[in-house]
Write an enzyme that holds these catalytic residues in place. Structure first.
Site, short mmCIF file in Angstrom:
data_model
loop_
_atom_site.label_atom_id
_atom_site.label_comp_id
_atom_site.label_asym_id
_atom_site.label_seq_id
_atom_site.Cartn_x
_atom_site.Cartn_y
_atom_site.Cartn_z
NE ARG A 1 -0.95 1.92 -2.20
CZ ARG A 1 -1.45 0.87 -2.80
NH1 ARG A 1 -0.68 -0.19 -3.06
NH2 ARG A 1 -2.71 0.82 -3.14
CE LYS B 1 -5.59 4.08 7.07
NZ LYS B 1 -6.03 4.43 5.73
NE ARG C 1 -8.58 9.85 0.34
CZ ARG C 1 -7.50 9.60 -0.40
NH1 ARG C 1 -6.57 8.78 0.03
NH2 ARG C 1 -7.34 10.16 -1.58
#
Ligand code: BTN
Length: 345
Positions: A342, A205, A140
């Protein structure tokens, strides 16, 4: 880290891989048994010179294959690469009649599975593309996405919508939900979802989803959703966002990580979700999403073009927008694609 310069960690240009994808793939197949292979033997089998084999070996190393070298024995891949098999993926799929025509493509090397599907919209309503390695994998917001050869899932679905579904911007969230369900079905602890597209364990992640569209306003839409998932630890590299990467291997080392089993489950779950989404939009998923919302009531930092703001994530709206609270009772709905969010450190 983004490899946007085209250089891989060992300094080999990614394009070199694309110059001879079949040769690289043939070499990986030869090494796929996990045994030692001498350079001259490989050169003979592949019909190339020994120095060509040597150059390809450097490329394999740059692709993250964890190659072992020994002056006496030659080269070997540690556990033997367990490669993707179109036949096994196809055989594991249980698709409803309407999706039986699905075209599934498994490639050793491609620039990007998303790009491949965007370049060639399908004649059928659905197309799936998987690859062992991408030379120009994209994430992204213009970032790049890298996965070591054979150590991650790089999977794109392309679907034609004759009418744009409601809440189309929430397709990334729905795809992420489908992926959590699939991972749970395969025996992994389900990851959380960090709005709008990250699969996470804690603040690390595991993977991400990139949704892209092509088509004319008011006409049929060709919609591509791509999933990148770290399966083996070899695929974990530092990320441009500063998030730590994590893999299925490190989270659940004892759960079998056969990508030929995982892929059909992911495809099935995604199709089930898309069938519902196409008709009803995000609303049927809103409650379910709450169980996996990694940002729920967390302090977060919002990154916009104009700067950053601190606030709290307060769940998602029925159209998939994120509620961002800046002060008690004062909140705004953020739409995926416009902003980046975030965890607050
Ligand atoms: C992100 O986290 O920013 C999204 C990452 C999406 C990566 C996948 S890998 C398969 C597909 N092909 C691409 O080029 N990107 C997506």
């Amino acid at each position: 880290m983004g490899w946007s310069t085209g250089f891989t960690p060992t300094g080999i240009r990614a394009d070199r891989v694309l110059r001879d994808p079949d040769g690289i793939a043939a070499l990986v197949t030869q090494l796929g048994d996990g045994k030692w292979h001498a350079g001259p033997e490989l050169a003979h089998r592949l019909g190339v010179s020994r120095s060509a084999v040597w150059k390809k070996m450097r490329t394999l190393e740059a692709m993250g294959l964890g190659l072992k070298r020994d002056r006496m024995c030659g080269y070997r891949l540690p556990a033997g690469a367990r490669l993707l098999s179109r036949e096994r993926i196809q055989a594991g799929l249980r698709l409803p009649a309407k999706w039986r025509e699905t075209d599934i493509e498994v490639l050793p090397i491609v620039d990007s599975t998303n790009d491949r599907l965007l370049r060639n919209p399908s004649g059928t309503a659905l197309r799936v593309c998987l690859a062992e390695y991408q030379t120009k994998g994209r994430g992204r917001r213009g970032r790049s996405w890298w996965g070591a050869y054979g150590a991650s899932l790089l999977l794109s679905w392309g679907v034609r919508f004759t009418v744009a579904p409601p809440d189309l911007q929430a397709l990334g969230l729905v795809s992420a939900l489908a992926a959590t369900r699939a991972l749970a079905r395969a025996g992994f602890p389900p990851p959380g979802i960090k709005w709008p597209n990250d699969l996470v364990y804690g603040h690390a992640k595991l993977g991400g989803i990139l949704v892209e569209l092509s088509g004319e306003a008011g006409g049929p839409l060709w919609c591509v959703a791509g999933l990148g998932l770290n399966v083996d630890a070899a695929s974990c590299r530092p990320l441009a966002t500063g998030m730590a990467p994590i893999s299925l291997e490190s989270v659940a080392p004892d759960v079998p990580r056969d990508r030929n089993v995982l892929a059909p489950i992911l495809i099935e779950e995604w199709l089930q979700a898309v069938d519902i989404f196409q008709l009803h939009g995000f609303r049927p998923f809103q409650e379910h999403f709450r169980d996996f919302d990694a940002l729920w009531n967390q302090p977060v930092v919002l990154f916009e073009q104009t700067g950053t703001r601190n606030g709290w994530a307060r769940g998602v709206r029925s159209d998939g927008a994120l509620w961002f609270e800046t002060a008690p009772g004062i909140r705004e709905a953020l739409v995926a694609g416009e902003v980046s969010i975030r965890f607050k450190a």
